[in-house]
Enzyme design. Structure first.
Site, mmCIF file in Angstrom:
data_model
loop_
_atom_site.group_PDB
_atom_site.id
_atom_site.type_symbol
_atom_site.label_atom_id
_atom_site.label_comp_id
_atom_site.label_asym_id
_atom_site.label_seq_id
_atom_site.Cartn_x
_atom_site.Cartn_y
_atom_site.Cartn_z
ATOM 1 N N LYS A 115 0.815 -1.217 0.000
ATOM 2 C CA LYS A 115 0.000 0.000 0.000
ATOM 3 C C LYS A 115 0.851 1.271 0.000
ATOM 4 O O LYS A 115 0.424 2.298 -0.507
ATOM 5 C CB LYS A 115 -0.955 0.016 1.200
ATOM 6 C CG LYS A 115 -2.127 -0.948 1.055
ATOM 7 C CD LYS A 115 -3.234 -0.579 2.035
ATOM 8 C CE LYS A 115 -4.425 -1.526 1.922
ATOM 9 N NZ LYS A 115 -5.449 -1.244 2.948
ATOM 10 N N LYS A 200 -9.882 -8.056 -11.371
ATOM 11 C CA LYS A 200 -10.889 -8.296 -10.337
ATOM 12 C C LYS A 200 -12.099 -7.400 -10.534
ATOM 13 O O LYS A 200 -11.949 -6.253 -10.950
ATOM 14 C CB LYS A 200 -10.285 -7.992 -8.959
ATOM 15 C CG LYS A 200 -10.021 -9.231 -8.117
ATOM 16 C CD LYS A 200 -9.308 -8.878 -6.845
ATOM 17 C CE LYS A 200 -10.212 -8.972 -5.641
ATOM 18 N NZ LYS A 200 -9.467 -8.945 -4.372
ATOM 19 N N LYS A 203 -15.140 -1.747 -7.691
ATOM 20 C CA LYS A 203 -15.992 -0.548 -7.659
ATOM 21 C C LYS A 203 -15.339 0.592 -8.418
ATOM 22 O O LYS A 203 -16.003 1.537 -8.812
ATOM 23 C CB LYS A 203 -16.267 -0.128 -6.220
ATOM 24 C CG LYS A 203 -15.014 0.299 -5.496
ATOM 25 C CD LYS A 203 -15.300 1.001 -4.193
ATOM 26 C CE LYS A 203 -13.996 1.324 -3.531
ATOM 27 N NZ LYS A 203 -13.808 2.672 -3.067
#
Ligand code: TRP
Length: 338
Positions: A115, A200, A203
């Site tokens: 991250k 994947k 959203k």
């Protein structure tokens, strides 16, 4: 048996969220209740501030996620459902545990490396200590089992290491914290984009046609499945032949995830058929499975008062359960509490 798990509040929930974490939580809730155990599920809103975010969206996403969880079958009467921010014991215990967690342990966490990427110096401190808060989340409630995805296994091992060292260093022979076991669902279905079988379902994909949202009605679901990207060949009878056909494999996988069938079982029924037959069958399956969830979700997400009441009640129960362990941790460290 006491299970505890958290999920970060995100907006725009879709089929991937449902068939991934959420449905597994519902299953665990039912299994644990049968065995006389207890389940606690929370929105990890405190974790959400570790990455760039917009405060008004965080609040809206937290409420939206509660609506989705309840619509999908999390029952606030049977599970304790709450958000971290209403249970200050999470943040308090985290601080106490930062005295036990070692820099070297956190430096090995792969999620922080992923991250923070190339910008480690610019990453927040919260992103680095994220796994300590996660340890506090579960140790606070003496969790015996923690349902998580494969990607969270390392964080759970860290929680066990912290618990063990704390018990050892400060327990005076007592077990202040229970060592939690991860429960990683074996068939964790990876639901991919309807436009690209190698990405994947997400959203943040700019194309709404790439995903099935929990807000989609029956017509929209049917249309999205009909327009899903595929290749021209009919479905094979042998699942091995799906290996080079990611879009076909994804649709077969979705059918299997909803029915509980293996790809081989799906192909036993549909092998040799073209997508002209398979897509309408999949669309109907999804529409009938998601229609009741969609109806509850659309109604509940408008009812802010009901959502806030669910969180308030859940937080009250969570605070009561957390108190003895938090006090025991303060006392073990020699911190006076009056
Ligand atoms: N880190 C978890 C995830 O991203 C969410 C989470 C926060 C969690 N606290 C937790 C999961 C405690 C299990 C237990 O999926």
């Amino acid at each position: 048996m006491r299970i505890v798990s958290g999920i970060q509040p995100t907006g725009n929930l879709h089929l991937g969220n449902y068939l991934g974490a959420i449905r597994n939580w519902v299953r665990m809730q039912d299994e644990v209740a049968e065995k006389g155990g207890q389940s606690l599920y929370f929105l990890a809103d405190l974790h959400a501030i570790s990455m760039p975010f917009v405060p008004s969206e965080l609040a809206a996403n937290t409420r939206e996620m509660v609506a989705a969880l309840v619509a999908c079958g999390i029952d606030p009467q049977r599970s304790i459902l709450f958000n971290q921010a209403q249970v200050p014991a999470h943040a308090e215990l985290e601080w106490l545990l930062t005295g036990t967690a070692r820099m070297g342990w956190l430096n090995r966490m792969t999620q922080f490396k992923d991250k923070s990427g190339k910008n480690r110096e610019g990453a927040s401190i919260a992103l680095f200590t994220y796994p300590v808060l996660q340890a506090a989340d579960v140790l606070l409630y003496q969790a015996t089992h923690v349902p998580v995805g494969e990607d969270q296994k390392q964080h759970l091992e860290l929680a066990r290491d912290i618990a063990q060292k704390f018990n050892n260093d400060f327990g005076n022979g007592a077990e202040i914290f229970t060592l939690p076991e991860p429960i990683i669902p074996p068939e964790a279905a990876r639901i991919m984009s309807l436009r690209d079988g190698s990405a994947k379902m997400s959203k943040s994909d700019p194309s709404d046609m790439s995903r099935i949202n929990l807000t989609d009605d029956v017509d929209t679901i049917m249309q999205k499945v009909r327009r899903a990207r595929t290749d021209p060949a009919p479905l094979p009878s042998d699942p091995a032949e799906l290996a080079e056909r990611p879009e076909a494999a994804n649709l077969v996988g979705i059918y299997g995830a909803v029915t509980g069938w293996t790809p081989a079982e799906v192909l036993a029924q549909f092998g040799g058929e073209g997508f002209g037959v398979f897509k309408p069958a999949l669309g109907e399956l999804l529409a009938s499975h998601l229609a009741p969830i969609n109806a509850r979700f659309v109604e509940l997400r408008r009812d802010r008062g009901a959502l806030d009441a669910i969180l308030r009640d859940g937080a009250e129960k969570a605070r009561a359960l957390a108190a003895p362990t938090l006090e025991a941790a303060y006392a073990a460290l020699g911190l006076l509490r009056g």
